[in-house]
Enzyme design. Structure first.
Site, PDB file in Angstrom:
ATOM      1  NE  ARG A  27      -0.520  -0.614   4.958  1.00  0.00           N
ATOM      2  CZ  ARG A  27      -0.637  -0.021   5.919  1.00  0.00           C
ATOM      3  NH1 ARG A  27      -1.533   0.717   6.179  1.00  0.00           N
ATOM      4  NH2 ARG A  27      -0.349  -0.105   7.348  1.00  0.00           N
ATOM      5  CB  SER A  54      -5.869   2.641   5.875  1.00  0.00           C
ATOM      6  OG  SER A  54      -6.036   2.947   6.578  1.00  0.00           O
ATOM      7  CD  GLU A  75     -17.448   2.143   2.532  1.00  0.00           C
ATOM      8  OE1 GLU A  75     -19.019   1.579   2.458  1.00  0.00           O
ATOM      9  OE2 GLU A  75     -16.833   2.026   3.293  1.00  0.00           O
ATOM     10  CG  ASP A 134      -8.772  -4.320  12.042  1.00  0.00           C
ATOM     11  OD1 ASP A 134      -8.420  -4.140  13.331  1.00  0.00           O
ATOM     12  OD2 ASP A 134      -8.914  -3.618  11.182  1.00  0.00           O
TER      13      ASP A 134
END
Lengths: 333, 291
Positions: A27, A54, A75, A134
């Site tokens: 990322r 993020s 989204e 998560d």
């Protein structure tokens, strides 16, 4: 059971050993590529669903506030808005986690982007088990399948940070919808940045003669590690990096399978609908040879550290080497 | 063009819609008939657009249909303003036709920029296009039409938040407030009222009109256009009658998606007398050539 000679005795090419330049999250490279695109392509715009940090989009948003759109945790609206921006001649990149980039907005992508043939780049971070702690709600393991099912969708799954950088720039050059999948944790960064990254073109990282390891994403490095393990056991493995799941380089996979006679696929994704299924389709129609699929076995993930999860779900170089031996053992004598 | 001339056009669009859906033996009649006046007002007078400029987004207004099932009236308006041959209207819903059951781009029908039909997506697309046009330095307008039943969809309200957030004051949205959806009364299926208050609370410039009154439609659009520079997009809530123009179909939810029998087609057409524009398969049928 045929006794097979080690690859080097059969004159296989000596390929350069890959070395890890650094450990870096894919990322991060995405964010760096977006910063570069912000400078070089005025049509590139970014839509982000409350995950700027993020997805490492700070630089793009700071340098190009007029082309950076915070759409909130919405989204579905993000995908539709991106479609509208594409209609207006922009090259929109949408940014959120893989789960919220695909499953949550499948119908929006299907109708407003894919069916409409619009030039939207769906950029999906934190894919797979390696999102980690998560847990399963956030661990997209079906996204490749969802996206490759859509007509006209290009599906990119780069293997490390440098390739993510190259693939991001290539996505901007490509006319049409693209799904770009990358991840959260540090990964071995071992390829060179490639300004001529070719969508749809498999990369043979290592030649071999006994078995072909066809891997995508972070499993490519595991495949190289597996090839080293196999070599120690006298087995010559060819390693192919499939950075483009769709369109799949069927010719490269078929050619390698004709040479080695056994194939293993590896992906951080469900065993159903992913790279394994795609390769099974190619092989069953063009060159039926033994195939083993290393993937998540039709189950959801859970919380844990990335490496713990990869081990727990069988996505390791050891599992790949075992699968290779199994595939070889199934070759017809 | 006078309002009575426009009324004749909308009567012709209604005739086209009834004949198209009857010929196809499927399609969505009620919303198509109900929106004939707004399509007439936009495509034959208000919007700056030209089939000669298609598919450019420069120098013309953009239109999006979010409730794609009323495609028949859109197709009729597009054909009657020169986007494709009039007799193609007779291919609605047939295999290999460019006139798909719901609007699509794949077959290359001029006038359509995005597929719609799965409800709730069009406002997002229109907001995106409005942002793009601002980036492009365009002074043109972006229009979008939604159904009221469609406002059940959560994505509409995501987009309703985003429009003012992105300051899309170049966007004019219409809601077809006919108070009916497939299962009946919108307030029974899922209560929408107080609808204007909801849009106001989301930051929109809200105008409520009679959607069959040309003067009110044009006045509302002028008010919307005066909002340029305020950062607020406008929503025009058009109170309408589903199946307007055919007495025995008006205000009945069953005509949402039911084609008329041949007998009822004739009865409906008898209520909508022929116009100087002629029916689409008449060799003398006319296309509007511009303002």
């Amino acid at each position: 059971m045929t006794i097979r000679l080690p690859g080097f005795l059969k004159g296989s090419k000596v390929m350069p050993k890959f070395t890890v330049k650094d450990n870096k999250p894919t990322r991060n490279a995405f964010g760096e590529a977006m910063a570069e695109l912000g400078k070089t392509n005025q049509d590139v715009v970014v839509l982000c669903a409350d995950l700027k940090g993020s997805l490492k989009l700070e630089k793009f948003s700071e340098n190009h506030p007029d082309r950076y759109f915070s759409v909130g945790i919405a989204e579905a609206d993000m995908i539709g808005t991106a479609a509208g921006l594409a209609i207006g001649g922009k090259i929109p990149f949408t940014a959120t986690f893989a789960e919220f980039s695909t499953g949550r907005v499948y119908d929006q992508i299907r109708q407003s982007v894919a069916y409409s043939g619009l030039n939207v780049k769906i950029c999906a971070s934190h894919a797979g088990l390696t999102l980690g702690e998560d847990g399963a709600t956030h661990q997209a393991l079906e996204d490749i399948g969802l996206m490759r099912a859509l007509p006209g969708m290009t599906v990119l799954v780069p293997c490390d940070a440098n390739e993510t950088y190259s693939a991001t720039l290539a996505a901007a050059r490509h006319q049409g919808p693209v799904y770009l999948r990358f991840g959260r944790p540090n990964q071995p960064n071992f390829t060179e940045i490639n300004p001529d990254f070719q969508i749809g073109k498999a990369v043979v990282l290592k030649e071999g003669s006994d078995v072909t390891l066809v891997a995508t994403g972070i499993l490519v490095w595991k495949a190289l590690e597996a090839a080293d393990r196999l070599e120690a056991d006298g087995i010559s493995a060819e390693v192919i990096n499939i950075h483009t799941i769709k369109p799949l380089d069927s010719d490269a996979i078929t050619a390698s399978s004709l040479k080695t006679g056994a194939v293993v696929t590896a992906e951080e994704h469900q065993m159903h609908t992913g790279l394994g299924d795609a390769v099974a389709h190619v092989l069953s129609t063009r060159n039926p040879v033994p195939l083993e699929i290393v993937a998540v076995q039709d189950t959801f993930g859970e919380s844990g550290l990335p490496d713990e999860l990869l081990s727990a779900y069988g996505l390791t170089s050891g599992a790949l080497a075992d699968a290779a031996k199994k595939a070889i053992s199934r070759k017809k004598i | 063009m006078t309002n009575s001339e426009l009324a004749e056009i909308s009567r012709q669009l209604r005739r086209d819609v009834i004949r198209m859906i009857s010929s196809a033996e499927s399609g969505h009649l009620g919303g198509s008939l109900g929106m004939a006046d707004i399509f007439t007002a936009l495509y034959f007078k208000e919007m700056n657009h030209s089939p000669g400029l298609w598919p450019s987004v420069q120098g013309q207004d953009l239109f999006f249909l979010s409730n794609g099932h009323i495609a028949p009236v859109w197709y009729a308006a597009l054909a009657r303003t020169g986007y494709f041959p009039l007799n193609e209207l007779g291919t609605l819903r047939r295999i290999h036709s460019r006139l798909q059951g719901h609007p699509a781009t794949k077959e290359g029908l001029p006038g359509i920029r995005v597929a719609s039909g799965s409800l709730g997506q069009g406002l997002s697309v229109a907001v995106g296009a409005a942002i793009a046009q601002k980036l492009n330095g365009s002074s043109d307008w972006v229009y979008v039409l939604m159904g009221d039943g469609e406002l059940n969809e959560g994505q509409i309200w995501e987009a309703a938040m985003n429009g003012p957030h992105q300051q899309t004051d170049n966007l004019i949205a219409f809601v077809d407030r006919n108070r009916l959806q497939i299962d009946g009364d919108t307030e029974v299926v899922k209560k929408l009222d107080p609808l204007p208050d909801k849009w106001t609370a989301f930051g929109w410039n809200v105008i409520e009109i009679n959607g069959h009154d040309f003067s009110q439609i044009f006045a509302a659009v002028q008010t919307a256009k005066a909002g340029r520079g305020t950062g607020k997009p406008t929503v025009i809530i058009a109170n309408t009658i589903m199946s307007k123009g055919v007495s025995f179909m008006e205000n009945q939810a069953k005509w949402h998606g039911t084609p008329p029998s041949r007998e009822l087609e004739a009865k409906a057409l008898a209520e909508l007398s022929p116009t100087a524009w002629k029916d689409y398969d008449d060799p003398a049928a006319r296309v509007f050539e511009g303002k």
